[in-house]
Design a protein around this motif. Structure first.
Motif, PDB file in Angstrom:
ATOM      1  N   CYS A  51      57.308  30.696  76.911  1.00 16.91           N
ATOM      2  CA  CYS A  51      56.698  30.594  75.590  1.00 16.91           C
ATOM      3  C   CYS A  51      57.145  31.712  74.651  1.00 16.91           C
ATOM      4  CB  CYS A  51      55.174  30.632  75.708  1.00 16.91           C
ATOM      5  SG  CYS A  51      54.465  29.266  76.645  1.00 16.91           S
ATOM      6  N   VAL A  52      57.093  31.402  73.359  1.00 15.36           N
ATOM      7  CA  VAL A  52      57.358  32.368  72.296  1.00 15.36           C
ATOM      8  C   VAL A  52      56.124  32.425  71.417  1.00 15.36           C
ATOM      9  CG1 VAL A  52      58.718  32.850  70.223  1.00 15.36           C
ATOM     10  CG2 VAL A  52      59.859  32.059  72.304  1.00 15.36           C
ATOM     11  N   ALA A  53      55.642  33.623  71.141  1.00 13.67           N
ATOM     12  CA  ALA A  53      54.439  33.805  70.322  1.00 13.67           C
ATOM     13  C   ALA A  53      54.801  33.986  68.851  1.00 13.67           C
ATOM     14  CB  ALA A  53      53.651  35.019  70.800  1.00 13.67           C
ATOM     15  N   THR A  54      53.892  33.563  67.985  1.00 10.54           N
ATOM     16  CA  THR A  54      54.085  33.714  66.549  1.00 10.54           C
ATOM     17  C   THR A  54      53.445  34.974  65.990  1.00 10.54           C
ATOM     18  OG1 THR A  54      52.136  32.331  66.193  1.00 10.54           O
ATOM     19  CG2 THR A  54      54.285  31.230  66.127  1.00 10.54           C
ATOM     20  N   SER A  55      52.802  35.766  66.846  1.00 12.08           N
ATOM     21  CA  SER A  55      52.179  37.005  66.394  1.00 12.08           C
ATOM     22  C   SER A  55      51.968  37.930  67.583  1.00 12.08           C
ATOM     23  CB  SER A  55      50.835  36.735  65.720  1.00 12.08           C
ATOM     24  OG  SER A  55      49.902  36.233  66.659  1.00 12.08           O
ATOM     25  N   GLN A  56      51.753  39.185  67.277  1.00 13.97           N
ATOM     26  CA  GLN A  56      51.448  40.147  68.325  1.00 13.97           C
ATOM     27  C   GLN A  56      50.134  39.806  69.020  1.00 13.97           C
ATOM     28  OE1 GLN A  56      51.628  44.036  66.500  1.00 13.97           O
ATOM     29  NE2 GLN A  56      53.735  43.745  65.793  1.00 13.97           N
ATOM     30  N   ALA A 101      50.063  35.180  59.718  1.00 11.06           N
ATOM     31  CA  ALA A 101      51.294  35.089  60.518  1.00 11.06           C
ATOM     32  C   ALA A 101      52.233  34.000  60.011  1.00 11.06           C
ATOM     33  CB  ALA A 101      50.944  34.826  61.982  1.00 11.06           C
ATOM     34  N   LEU A 102      52.113  33.629  58.733  1.00 16.46           N
ATOM     35  CA  LEU A 102      52.819  32.443  58.254  1.00 16.46           C
ATOM     36  C   LEU A 102      54.338  32.548  58.383  1.00 16.46           C
ATOM     37  CD1 LEU A 102      54.043  32.764  54.992  1.00 16.46           C
ATOM     38  CD2 LEU A 102      51.653  33.370  54.772  1.00 16.46           C
ATOM     39  N   LEU A 103      54.913  33.734  58.163  1.00 18.72           N
ATOM     40  CA  LEU A 103      56.367  33.875  58.260  1.00 18.72           C
ATOM     41  C   LEU A 103      56.843  33.585  59.673  1.00 18.72           C
ATOM     42  CD1 LEU A 103      59.171  34.697  57.265  1.00 18.72           C
ATOM     43  CD2 LEU A 103      58.531  37.084  57.684  1.00 18.72           C
ATOM     44  N   ARG A 104      56.247  34.248  60.648  1.00 16.89           N
ATOM     45  CA  ARG A 104      56.668  34.030  62.033  1.00 16.89           C
ATOM     46  C   ARG A 104      56.318  32.617  62.495  1.00 16.89           C
ATOM     47  NH1 ARG A 104      56.206  39.704  65.436  1.00 16.89           N
ATOM     48  NH2 ARG A 104      57.083  41.034  63.809  1.00 16.89           N
ATOM     49  N   VAL A 108      59.173  30.069  63.949  1.00 17.12           N
ATOM     50  CA  VAL A 108      59.042  29.456  65.271  1.00 17.12           C
ATOM     51  C   VAL A 108      58.983  27.931  65.166  1.00 17.12           C
ATOM     52  CG1 VAL A 108      57.516  29.205  67.272  1.00 17.12           C
ATOM     53  CG2 VAL A 108      58.010  31.480  66.360  1.00 17.12           C
ATOM     54  N   ALA A 109      58.217  27.430  64.208  1.00 10.88           N
ATOM     55  CA  ALA A 109      58.083  25.976  64.067  1.00 10.88           C
ATOM     56  C   ALA A 109      59.413  25.317  63.737  1.00 10.88           C
ATOM     57  CB  ALA A 109      57.054  25.648  62.993  1.00 10.88           C
ATOM     58  N   THR A 110      60.195  25.940  62.854  1.00 10.85           N
ATOM     59  CA  THR A 110      61.466  25.336  62.465  1.00 10.85           C
ATOM     60  C   THR A 110      62.553  25.541  63.525  1.00 10.85           C
ATOM     61  OG1 THR A 110      62.024  27.304  61.153  1.00 10.85           O
ATOM     62  CG2 THR A 110      61.000  25.459  60.005  1.00 10.85           C
ATOM     63  N   ALA A 111      62.307  26.424  64.469  1.00  9.83           N
ATOM     64  CA  ALA A 111      63.221  26.587  65.603  1.00  9.83           C
ATOM     65  C   ALA A 111      62.866  25.636  66.742  1.00  9.83           C
ATOM     66  CB  ALA A 111      63.190  28.029  66.109  1.00  9.83           C
ATOM     67  N   SER A 112      61.884  24.778  66.516  1.00 13.00           N
ATOM     68  CA  SER A 112      61.388  23.855  67.543  1.00 13.00           C
ATOM     69  C   SER A 112      61.798  22.421  67.245  1.00 13.00           C
ATOM     70  CB  SER A 112      59.864  23.933  67.623  1.00 13.00           C
ATOM     71  OG  SER A 112      59.437  25.248  67.896  1.00 13.00           O
ATOM     72  N   THR A 175      51.331  42.483  57.567  1.00 12.98           N
ATOM     73  CA  THR A 175      51.704  41.511  58.592  1.00 12.98           C
ATOM     74  C   THR A 175      52.478  42.185  59.719  1.00 12.98           C
ATOM     75  OG1 THR A 175      53.864  40.905  57.678  1.00 12.98           O
ATOM     76  CG2 THR A 175      51.927  39.813  56.741  1.00 12.98           C
ATOM     77  N   ASP A 176      52.694  41.433  60.793  1.00 20.28           N
ATOM     78  CA  ASP A 176      53.471  41.945  61.914  1.00 20.28           C
ATOM     79  C   ASP A 176      54.892  42.299  61.494  1.00 20.28           C
ATOM     80  OD1 ASP A 176      51.325  41.629  63.591  1.00 20.28           O
ATOM     81  OD2 ASP A 176      52.058  39.796  64.548  1.00 20.28           O
TER      82      ASP A 176
END
Length: 236
Positions: A51-56, A101-104, A108-112, A175-176
């Protein structure tokens, strides 16, 4: 049932789309956290995935539950991302970013290959905009960026109060990725695509919270059970 129970029901339904060996994106926010909570026991039972997380915050939550984690640098293409939304309409257009966390989340969503949204029924709307639209902006030149947002959003038919998000300590929320967030109370956004295009013209806006043409399916839980918005033919 409460909103919390609806979020859990949507998260549990999303597990049906998770297959062994998947590379999975994990969203951020209260509803996405429910998905992490129900995914953890499946991993403990032997479900193999990465898995890849979208935030810390999501990263820490998943690691606590023993979910194997990686990064987009190591795995640049994912099979599926499961995330929540602040609002969604019947065309699967979303407002996201309430959790900061909208940027990350968008990266992530567009890399899916696919994105599934999980939500309770209060998030489903006819027209986007009752929830303020978050913009992730660089700290440098904040006032100039805000002024450009006001001008170009007005050209796209959107006006309203724009505020700098603050943290619990009263200081600007960071943001992160080290950016600020402007929350734009535009009210009804009649033409989300026009606003999205306008905001992309502003150099200081790193990303906006309109997710258009990204989600493939929404699982919406409410008083009448589960409703699916979008394709559910196995090829989402």
């Amino acid at each position: 049932m409460s909103n919390d129970a609806w979020k859990l029901a949507a998260a549990e339904r999303a597990l049906q789309y998770v297959e062994p060996g998947m590379k999975l994106g994990l969203g951020t926010g209260s509803t996405a956290a429910k998905f992490v909570e129900v995914l953890g026991p499946k991993v403990k039972e032997g479900l193999e995935l990465i898995c890849v997380a979208t935030s810390q915050a999501t990263q820490a939550h998943a690691e606590q539950l023993g979910i194997p984690m990686t990064t987009l640098d190591e795995v640049p293409f994912l099979d599926l991302t499961v995330d929540g939304a602040d609002q969604l309409d019947g065309e699967l257009r979303l407002i996201k970013g309430g959790g900061g966390a909208l940027l990350r989340e968008k990266i992530v969503a567009t890399a899916s290959g696919r994105m599934i949204v999980i939500a309770d029924e209060t998030k489903k709307v006819e027209t986007l905009g009752a929830h303020p639209l978050p913009l992730e902006v660089v700290q440098f030149g904040l006032t100039a960026t805000r002024n450009m947002v006001i001008a170009l959003a007005a050209d796209a038919g959107c006006e309203g109060e724009i505020t700098l998000r603050k943290g619990a300590d009263g200081k600007p929320f960071v943001t992160d990725s080290g950016n600020y967030i402007l929350d734009c109370a535009f009210g009804a956004i009649a033409e989300p695509e026009d606003l999205d295009e306008a905001l992309k013209l502003i150099p200081g806006v790193v990303e906006n919270g309109l997710f258009l043409g990204i989600a493939d399916l929404a699982i919406v839980a409410g008083a009448d059970g589960i409703t699916l918005v979008g394709s559910d033919d196995g090829d989402i």
